[in-house]
Write a protein that holds these residues in place. Structure first.
Motif, PDB file in Angstrom:
ATOM      1  N   PHE A 136     -10.015  -1.531  -5.755  1.00 47.54           N
ATOM      2  CA  PHE A 136     -10.955  -2.262  -6.605  1.00 47.54           C
ATOM      3  C   PHE A 136     -11.365  -3.579  -5.936  1.00 47.54           C
ATOM      4  CE2 PHE A 136     -11.808  -5.398  -9.943  1.00 47.54           C
ATOM      5  CZ  PHE A 136     -12.897  -4.793 -10.542  1.00 47.54           C
ATOM      6  N   PHE A 137     -10.382  -4.415  -5.580  1.00 47.14           N
ATOM      7  CA  PHE A 137     -10.697  -5.650  -4.859  1.00 47.14           C
ATOM      8  C   PHE A 137     -10.771  -5.347  -3.368  1.00 47.14           C
ATOM      9  CE2 PHE A 137      -8.470  -7.461  -8.655  1.00 47.14           C
ATOM     10  CZ  PHE A 137      -9.558  -8.147  -9.180  1.00 47.14           C
ATOM     11  N   ALA A 160       3.726  -6.317 -11.516  1.00 45.51           N
ATOM     12  CA  ALA A 160       4.690  -7.113 -10.738  1.00 45.51           C
ATOM     13  C   ALA A 160       4.252  -7.171  -9.282  1.00 45.51           C
ATOM     14  CB  ALA A 160       6.082  -6.496 -10.865  1.00 45.51           C
ATOM     15  N   ARG A 168      10.899   2.885  -0.955  1.00 48.35           N
ATOM     16  CA  ARG A 168      12.230   2.464  -0.496  1.00 48.35           C
ATOM     17  C   ARG A 168      13.367   2.831  -1.437  1.00 48.35           C
ATOM     18  NH1 ARG A 168      11.892  -4.105  -1.002  1.00 48.35           N
ATOM     19  NH2 ARG A 168      11.124  -4.233  -3.148  1.00 48.35           N
ATOM     20  N   GLU A 188      -4.499  -8.670  -0.398  1.00 46.61           N
ATOM     21  CA  GLU A 188      -4.020  -9.918   0.210  1.00 46.61           C
ATOM     22  C   GLU A 188      -4.921 -10.282   1.384  1.00 46.61           C
ATOM     23  OE1 GLU A 188       0.265  -9.250   1.049  1.00 46.61           O
ATOM     24  OE2 GLU A 188       0.066  -7.867  -0.603  1.00 46.61           O
ATOM     25  N   VAL A 236      10.766   0.065   4.938  1.00 45.83           N
ATOM     26  CA  VAL A 236       9.788  -0.317   5.969  1.00 45.83           C
ATOM     27  C   VAL A 236      10.453  -0.803   7.258  1.00 45.83           C
ATOM     28  CG1 VAL A 236       7.768  -0.784   4.529  1.00 45.83           C
ATOM     29  CG2 VAL A 236       9.461  -2.590   4.890  1.00 45.83           C
ATOM     30  N   ALA A 266       2.444 -10.229  -4.704  1.00 41.84           N
ATOM     31  CA  ALA A 266       1.501 -10.357  -3.588  1.00 41.84           C
ATOM     32  C   ALA A 266       0.809 -11.723  -3.637  1.00 41.84           C
ATOM     33  CB  ALA A 266       0.468  -9.232  -3.638  1.00 41.84           C
TER      34      ALA A 266
END
Ligand SMILES: NC(=O)c1ccc[n+]([C@@H]2O[C@H](COP(=O)([O-])OP(=O)(O)OC[C@H]3O[C@@H](n4cnc5c(N)ncnc54)[C@H](OP(=O)(O)O)[C@@H]3O)[C@@H](O)[C@H]2O)c1
Length: 340
Positions: free
Chosen positions: A132-133, A167, A36, A104, A57, A172
Protein backbone atom coordinates in the motif's frame (compact mmCIF):
# COMPACT_ATOMS: atom_id res chain seq x y z
CA UNK A 1 -3.21 -26.92 -1.44
CA UNK A 2 -2.64 -25.38 -4.85
CA UNK A 3 -0.67 -27.09 -7.57
CA UNK A 4 0.89 -23.88 -8.93
CA UNK A 5 4.46 -22.71 -8.37
CA UNK A 6 5.69 -22.59 -4.79
CA UNK A 7 6.12 -19.09 -3.38
CA UNK A 8 7.81 -18.62 -0.01
CA UNK A 9 6.30 -16.11 2.40
CA UNK A 10 8.74 -14.94 5.05
CA UNK A 11 6.90 -13.62 8.11
CA UNK A 12 3.98 -15.80 7.05
CA UNK A 13 2.21 -15.78 10.43
CA UNK A 14 2.18 -11.97 10.77
CA UNK A 15 -0.94 -9.90 10.10
CA UNK A 16 0.09 -9.03 6.53
CA UNK A 17 1.78 -12.37 5.88
CA UNK A 18 -1.50 -14.20 6.52
CA UNK A 19 -3.31 -12.06 3.95
CA UNK A 20 -0.52 -12.77 1.45
CA UNK A 21 -0.66 -16.54 2.04
CA UNK A 22 -4.42 -16.51 1.51
CA UNK A 23 -4.15 -14.44 -1.66
CA UNK A 24 -1.40 -16.65 -3.10
CA UNK A 25 -3.68 -19.65 -2.65
CA UNK A 26 -6.58 -17.84 -4.29
CA UNK A 27 -4.32 -17.12 -7.26
CA UNK A 28 -3.32 -20.80 -7.60
CA UNK A 29 0.17 -20.58 -6.09
CA UNK A 30 1.46 -22.98 -3.45
CA UNK A 31 2.54 -20.88 -0.47
CA UNK A 32 5.46 -22.12 1.63
CA UNK A 33 5.41 -20.57 5.08
CA UNK A 34 8.58 -19.29 6.66
CA UNK A 35 9.55 -17.13 9.62
CA UNK A 36 11.57 -17.30 12.81
CA UNK A 37 9.07 -18.84 15.24
CA UNK A 38 8.74 -22.57 14.53
CA UNK A 39 5.66 -22.99 16.77
CA UNK A 40 3.72 -20.12 15.23
CA UNK A 41 4.69 -21.36 11.79
CA UNK A 42 3.50 -24.85 12.61
CA UNK A 43 0.16 -23.48 13.79
CA UNK A 44 -0.21 -21.40 10.62
CA UNK A 45 0.69 -24.39 8.49
CA UNK A 46 -1.84 -26.59 10.29
CA UNK A 47 -4.52 -23.96 9.69
CA UNK A 48 -3.76 -23.61 5.99
CA UNK A 49 -2.40 -27.02 4.98
CA UNK A 50 0.78 -25.33 3.76
CA UNK A 51 4.34 -26.46 4.40
CA UNK A 52 6.26 -24.73 7.22
CA UNK A 53 9.97 -24.05 6.92
CA UNK A 54 11.33 -22.17 9.95
CA UNK A 55 14.37 -19.94 9.46
CA UNK A 56 15.92 -17.07 11.37
CA UNK A 57 17.40 -14.22 9.35
CA UNK A 58 20.83 -14.83 10.86
CA UNK A 59 20.81 -18.46 9.65
CA UNK A 60 21.63 -18.47 5.90
CA UNK A 61 21.48 -22.26 5.64
CA UNK A 62 17.96 -22.31 7.09
CA UNK A 63 16.92 -19.51 4.73
CA UNK A 64 18.32 -21.53 1.82
CA UNK A 65 16.25 -24.53 2.93
CA UNK A 66 13.19 -22.27 3.23
CA UNK A 67 13.54 -21.05 -0.35
CA UNK A 68 14.55 -24.39 -1.91
CA UNK A 69 12.38 -25.18 -4.91
CA UNK A 70 10.34 -21.97 -4.66
CA UNK A 71 9.80 -19.65 -7.61
CA UNK A 72 9.83 -16.40 -5.59
CA UNK A 73 9.90 -15.09 -2.04
CA UNK A 74 7.64 -12.45 -0.49
CA UNK A 75 9.10 -10.91 2.66
CA UNK A 76 6.40 -9.71 5.08
CA UNK A 77 8.61 -9.62 8.21
CA UNK A 78 9.33 -6.12 9.43
CA UNK A 79 11.31 -4.20 10.60
CA UNK A 80 12.90 -4.70 7.20
CA UNK A 81 16.06 -2.93 8.28
CA UNK A 82 16.79 -6.34 9.86
CA UNK A 83 15.13 -8.80 7.49
CA UNK A 84 15.39 -7.40 3.94
CA UNK A 85 19.13 -7.89 3.49
CA UNK A 86 19.37 -11.53 4.61
CA UNK A 87 16.17 -12.64 2.82
CA UNK A 88 17.14 -10.85 -0.41
CA UNK A 89 20.62 -12.40 -0.22
CA UNK A 90 19.00 -15.83 0.10
CA UNK A 91 16.77 -15.07 -2.89
CA UNK A 92 19.83 -14.16 -4.96
CA UNK A 93 21.56 -17.38 -3.92
CA UNK A 94 18.43 -19.30 -4.95
CA UNK A 95 18.18 -17.33 -8.20
CA UNK A 96 14.58 -16.27 -7.52
CA UNK A 97 12.79 -12.89 -7.38
CA UNK A 98 12.60 -11.10 -4.02
CA UNK A 99 9.57 -8.95 -3.22
CA UNK A 100 8.88 -7.17 0.07
CA UNK A 101 6.23 -4.94 1.64
CA UNK A 102 8.59 -2.63 3.52
CA UNK A 103 7.37 0.85 4.39
CA UNK A 104 10.75 1.89 5.82
CA UNK A 105 12.26 4.69 3.75
CA UNK A 106 15.91 4.07 4.57
CA UNK A 107 15.58 0.26 4.37
CA UNK A 108 13.89 0.54 0.98
CA UNK A 109 16.62 2.84 -0.29
CA UNK A 110 19.25 0.42 1.03
CA UNK A 111 17.62 -2.55 -0.72
CA UNK A 112 17.48 -0.72 -4.04
CA UNK A 113 21.12 0.39 -3.77
CA UNK A 114 22.62 -2.76 -2.29
CA UNK A 115 21.17 -5.22 -4.79
CA UNK A 116 21.15 -3.07 -7.95
CA UNK A 117 24.22 -4.58 -9.63
CA UNK A 118 23.79 -8.18 -8.56
CA UNK A 119 20.08 -8.37 -9.38
CA UNK A 120 20.71 -6.90 -12.82
CA UNK A 121 23.66 -9.22 -13.45
CA UNK A 122 21.59 -12.23 -12.37
CA UNK A 123 18.65 -11.11 -14.52
CA UNK A 124 16.37 -11.34 -11.51
CA UNK A 125 14.10 -8.90 -9.67
CA UNK A 126 14.51 -7.30 -6.23
CA UNK A 127 11.31 -5.35 -5.61
CA UNK A 128 10.93 -3.52 -2.26
CA UNK A 129 7.81 -1.66 -1.00
CA UNK A 130 5.39 -3.61 -3.19
CA UNK A 131 2.55 -2.65 -0.89
CA UNK A 132 0.00 0.00 0.00
CA UNK A 133 2.70 2.51 0.99
CA UNK A 134 5.42 2.78 -1.64
CA UNK A 135 4.00 0.49 -4.31
CA UNK A 136 0.49 1.84 -4.86
CA UNK A 137 1.59 5.50 -4.85
CA UNK A 138 4.35 4.68 -7.32
CA UNK A 139 1.93 2.90 -9.68
CA UNK A 140 -0.54 5.81 -9.44
CA UNK A 141 2.17 8.43 -10.03
CA UNK A 142 3.50 6.45 -13.01
CA UNK A 143 0.00 6.05 -14.45
CA UNK A 144 -0.77 9.75 -13.91
CA UNK A 145 2.48 10.76 -15.66
CA UNK A 146 1.31 9.00 -18.82
CA UNK A 147 3.67 10.08 -21.60
CA UNK A 148 5.62 12.50 -19.38
CA UNK A 149 9.11 11.24 -18.61
CA UNK A 150 9.84 13.95 -16.04
CA UNK A 151 7.82 16.19 -13.74
CA UNK A 152 8.46 19.10 -11.38
CA UNK A 153 6.53 17.66 -8.45
CA UNK A 154 4.70 14.53 -7.33
CA UNK A 155 2.27 14.76 -4.40
CA UNK A 156 0.78 11.66 -2.77
CA UNK A 157 -2.01 12.46 -0.32
CA UNK A 158 -3.29 9.65 1.91
CA UNK A 159 -6.89 10.08 2.97
CA UNK A 160 -7.21 7.40 5.66
CA UNK A 161 -10.33 7.29 7.82
CA UNK A 162 -8.10 6.07 10.66
CA UNK A 163 -5.05 3.92 11.19
CA UNK A 164 -4.73 1.14 13.70
CA UNK A 165 -1.18 -0.03 13.04
CA UNK A 166 0.10 -3.54 13.70
CA UNK A 167 2.98 -4.30 16.06
CA UNK A 168 5.17 -4.70 12.96
CA UNK A 169 4.31 -1.20 11.77
CA UNK A 170 4.98 0.34 15.18
CA UNK A 171 8.31 -1.51 15.46
CA UNK A 172 9.32 -0.47 11.94
CA UNK A 173 8.49 3.16 12.76
CA UNK A 174 10.62 3.01 15.92
CA UNK A 175 13.59 1.60 14.00
CA UNK A 176 13.29 4.30 11.34
CA UNK A 177 13.00 7.06 13.97
CA UNK A 178 16.07 5.80 15.78
CA UNK A 179 17.99 5.70 12.52
CA UNK A 180 17.08 9.34 11.89
CA UNK A 181 18.32 10.44 15.31
CA UNK A 182 15.14 12.36 16.14
CA UNK A 183 14.97 14.13 12.80
CA UNK A 184 12.21 13.87 10.24
CA UNK A 185 12.78 13.20 6.57
CA UNK A 186 11.40 14.58 3.34
CA UNK A 187 12.32 14.33 -0.35
CA UNK A 188 13.20 17.69 -1.86
CA UNK A 189 15.75 19.02 -4.32
CA UNK A 190 16.23 15.51 -5.67
CA UNK A 191 17.28 13.86 -2.41
CA UNK A 192 16.24 12.80 1.07
CA UNK A 193 16.61 15.76 3.45
CA UNK A 194 16.72 15.38 7.22
CA UNK A 195 15.23 18.19 9.29
CA UNK A 196 14.59 19.17 12.90
CA UNK A 197 11.55 21.42 12.40
CA UNK A 198 7.91 20.32 12.70
CA UNK A 199 6.13 19.16 9.55
CA UNK A 200 3.52 21.56 8.15
CA UNK A 201 -0.23 21.13 8.69
CA UNK A 202 -2.43 22.12 5.78
CA UNK A 203 -5.70 21.37 4.03
CA UNK A 204 -5.68 18.90 1.13
CA UNK A 205 -8.54 19.01 -1.41
CA UNK A 206 -9.38 15.32 -1.67
CA UNK A 207 -11.90 14.52 -4.38
CA UNK A 208 -15.51 14.03 -3.30
CA UNK A 209 -17.01 12.39 -1.35
CA UNK A 210 -14.09 12.94 1.05
CA UNK A 211 -13.55 16.60 0.23
CA UNK A 212 -11.04 18.93 1.92
CA UNK A 213 -9.28 17.49 4.97
CA UNK A 214 -6.60 18.59 7.38
CA UNK A 215 -3.39 16.70 6.60
CA UNK A 216 0.14 16.54 7.93
CA UNK A 217 2.36 17.64 5.08
CA UNK A 218 5.71 15.91 4.60
CA UNK A 219 4.34 12.91 6.47
CA UNK A 220 6.98 11.07 4.54
CA UNK A 221 6.20 7.59 3.27
CA UNK A 222 8.04 5.06 1.08
CA UNK A 223 6.82 6.73 -2.13
CA UNK A 224 9.69 9.20 -1.74
CA UNK A 225 12.00 6.28 -2.49
CA UNK A 226 10.02 4.35 -5.09
CA UNK A 227 8.86 7.26 -7.28
CA UNK A 228 12.15 9.14 -7.83
CA UNK A 229 14.03 5.86 -8.25
CA UNK A 230 12.71 5.67 -11.81
CA UNK A 231 11.01 9.01 -12.55
CA UNK A 232 12.91 12.28 -12.91
CA UNK A 233 11.11 14.29 -10.21
CA UNK A 234 12.99 16.56 -7.78
CA UNK A 235 10.07 17.06 -5.34
CA UNK A 236 8.03 14.16 -3.97
CA UNK A 237 5.74 15.04 -1.06
CA UNK A 238 3.43 12.76 0.87
CA UNK A 239 0.55 13.80 3.15
CA UNK A 240 -1.54 12.00 5.76
CA UNK A 241 -4.97 12.87 7.13
CA UNK A 242 -4.36 14.35 10.58
CA UNK A 243 -6.65 11.94 12.44
CA UNK A 244 -4.86 8.89 11.00
CA UNK A 245 -1.46 10.40 11.84
CA UNK A 246 -2.70 10.98 15.42
CA UNK A 247 -3.90 7.38 15.73
CA UNK A 248 -0.54 6.10 14.50
CA UNK A 249 1.45 8.14 17.00
CA UNK A 250 -0.78 7.07 19.89
CA UNK A 251 -0.92 3.43 18.84
CA UNK A 252 -0.77 0.57 21.28
CA UNK A 253 1.50 -1.97 19.58
CA UNK A 254 0.24 -4.79 21.79
CA UNK A 255 -3.24 -4.65 20.25
CA UNK A 256 -3.04 -6.01 16.72
CA UNK A 257 -5.01 -4.35 13.92
CA UNK A 258 -8.59 -5.49 14.00
CA UNK A 259 -8.33 -6.72 17.59
CA UNK A 260 -10.60 -3.99 18.90
CA UNK A 261 -13.45 -5.05 16.63
CA UNK A 262 -13.44 -1.74 14.79
CA UNK A 263 -13.88 -2.00 11.03
CA UNK A 264 -10.71 -1.51 9.00
CA UNK A 265 -9.99 1.97 7.70
CA UNK A 266 -11.10 3.19 4.29
CA UNK A 267 -8.56 4.93 2.11
CA UNK A 268 -8.39 7.38 -0.73
CA UNK A 269 -4.96 7.93 -2.29
CA UNK A 270 -4.84 11.14 -4.31
CA UNK A 271 -1.77 11.55 -6.52
CA UNK A 272 -1.06 14.82 -8.29
CA UNK A 273 1.85 15.30 -10.71
CA UNK A 274 2.81 18.74 -11.99
CA UNK A 275 5.04 19.69 -14.87
CA UNK A 276 5.52 23.14 -16.39
CA UNK A 277 2.24 24.44 -14.95
CA UNK A 278 0.24 21.43 -16.11
CA UNK A 279 -1.30 18.93 -13.71
CA UNK A 280 -2.38 15.30 -13.91
CA UNK A 281 -4.05 13.23 -11.24
CA UNK A 282 -4.75 9.60 -10.33
CA UNK A 283 -6.94 8.46 -7.45
CA UNK A 284 -7.39 5.07 -5.76
CA UNK A 285 -10.02 3.98 -3.27
CA UNK A 286 -10.49 0.94 -1.07
CA UNK A 287 -10.39 -0.32 2.48
CA UNK A 288 -7.91 -1.99 4.84
CA UNK A 289 -4.35 -0.94 3.99
CA UNK A 290 -2.95 -4.25 5.31
CA UNK A 291 -5.38 -6.59 3.54
CA UNK A 292 -5.06 -4.68 0.27
CA UNK A 293 -1.31 -5.16 0.31
CA UNK A 294 -1.88 -8.85 -0.50
CA UNK A 295 -3.48 -8.34 -3.94
CA UNK A 296 -0.77 -5.77 -4.72
CA UNK A 297 2.13 -8.03 -3.86
CA UNK A 298 0.63 -11.21 -5.34
CA UNK A 299 -0.21 -9.42 -8.59
CA UNK A 300 3.45 -8.38 -8.73
CA UNK A 301 4.67 -11.93 -8.13
CA UNK A 302 2.33 -13.28 -10.79
CA UNK A 303 3.50 -10.71 -13.34
CA UNK A 304 7.18 -11.33 -12.64
CA UNK A 305 6.73 -15.10 -12.90
CA UNK A 306 4.71 -14.91 -16.11
CA UNK A 307 7.12 -12.67 -18.02
CA UNK A 308 5.13 -9.46 -17.55
CA UNK A 309 7.94 -7.49 -15.89
CA UNK A 310 9.52 -4.80 -18.05
CA UNK A 311 13.03 -5.12 -16.71
CA UNK A 312 15.18 -6.86 -14.14
CA UNK A 313 17.32 -5.53 -11.31
CA UNK A 314 16.48 -3.76 -8.06
CA UNK A 315 13.48 -1.69 -9.02
CA UNK A 316 10.19 -0.26 -7.81
CA UNK A 317 6.71 -1.16 -9.03
CA UNK A 318 6.29 1.77 -11.40
CA UNK A 319 9.46 0.87 -13.30
CA UNK A 320 8.72 -2.83 -13.40
CA UNK A 321 5.11 -2.93 -14.58
CA UNK A 322 2.66 -1.40 -17.02
CA UNK A 323 1.12 0.80 -14.31
CA UNK A 324 -2.41 1.36 -15.71
CA UNK A 325 -2.74 -2.31 -16.62
CA UNK A 326 -1.51 -3.35 -13.17
CA UNK A 327 -3.94 -0.98 -11.44
CA UNK A 328 -6.86 -2.26 -13.51
CA UNK A 329 -6.00 -5.81 -12.43
CA UNK A 330 -6.44 -4.83 -8.76
CA UNK A 331 -10.20 -4.48 -9.10
CA UNK A 332 -12.30 -5.15 -7.03
CA UNK A 333 -9.79 -4.66 -4.20
CA UNK A 334 -8.76 -1.20 -5.36
CA UNK A 335 -10.74 1.12 -7.62
CA UNK A 336 -8.67 3.72 -9.44
CA UNK A 337 -9.07 6.39 -12.04
CA UNK A 338 -6.75 8.75 -13.86
CA UNK A 339 -7.90 12.37 -14.13
CA UNK A 340 -6.05 14.14 -16.91
N1 LIG B 1 4.22 -0.72 2.85
C1 LIG B 1 3.02 -1.02 3.33
O1 LIG B 1 2.00 -0.47 2.95
C2 LIG B 1 2.90 -2.15 4.32
C3 LIG B 1 1.72 -2.89 4.38
C4 LIG B 1 1.65 -3.94 5.29
C5 LIG B 1 2.73 -4.19 6.14
N2 LIG B 1 3.85 -3.44 6.04
C6 LIG B 1 5.00 -3.69 6.90
O2 LIG B 1 5.22 -5.08 7.00
C7 LIG B 1 5.72 -5.41 8.28
C8 LIG B 1 4.87 -6.49 8.89
O3 LIG B 1 3.60 -5.96 9.15
P1 LIG B 1 2.47 -6.83 9.84
O4 LIG B 1 1.26 -6.04 9.70
O5 LIG B 1 2.43 -8.20 9.27
O6 LIG B 1 3.00 -6.87 11.33
P2 LIG B 1 2.92 -8.04 12.40
O7 LIG B 1 1.59 -8.69 12.38
O8 LIG B 1 3.39 -7.45 13.67
O9 LIG B 1 3.96 -9.13 11.88
C9 LIG B 1 5.34 -8.90 11.85
C10 LIG B 1 6.01 -10.15 11.36
O10 LIG B 1 7.42 -9.89 11.20
C11 LIG B 1 8.14 -10.90 11.90
N3 LIG B 1 9.44 -10.40 12.32
C12 LIG B 1 9.71 -9.23 12.94
N4 LIG B 1 11.04 -9.12 13.16
C13 LIG B 1 11.60 -10.25 12.67
C14 LIG B 1 12.94 -10.72 12.60
N5 LIG B 1 13.96 -10.03 13.09
N6 LIG B 1 13.15 -11.92 12.04
C15 LIG B 1 12.14 -12.65 11.54
N7 LIG B 1 10.85 -12.25 11.58
C16 LIG B 1 10.59 -11.06 12.14
C17 LIG B 1 7.25 -11.25 13.06
O11 LIG B 1 7.63 -12.47 13.63
P3 LIG B 1 7.61 -12.61 15.26
O12 LIG B 1 6.17 -12.58 15.67
O13 LIG B 1 8.29 -13.93 15.47
O14 LIG B 1 8.36 -11.43 15.81
C18 LIG B 1 5.88 -11.31 12.33
O15 LIG B 1 5.75 -12.51 11.62
C19 LIG B 1 5.71 -4.09 9.07
O16 LIG B 1 7.01 -3.57 9.03
C20 LIG B 1 4.77 -3.21 8.31
O17 LIG B 1 5.08 -1.84 8.42
C21 LIG B 1 3.96 -2.42 5.15
Amino acid sequence: MGTGPMVAVYGAYGHTGRFVVERLRERGFTPVLSGRDADRLKAAAAATGAEARPAAVDDPAALDRALAGTAAVVNCAGPFATTAGPVAEAALRAGIPYVDVAAEIEANADTLARFADRARAAGTVVLPAMAFFGGLGDLLATAAMGDWTAADEVHVAYGLSGWHPTAGTVAAGAVSRERRGGRRVRFANGRLEYRHDDPPTLEWPFPEPMGPRTVIGEFTMADVVTVPHHLAVPEVRTYMTAEAARELSGADASAPAGADGRPAETFLVDVVVRSGGRERRAVARGRDIYAVTAPLVVEAVDRVLTGRARTSGAVSAGALFDAPDFLRALSPHIAWEARP
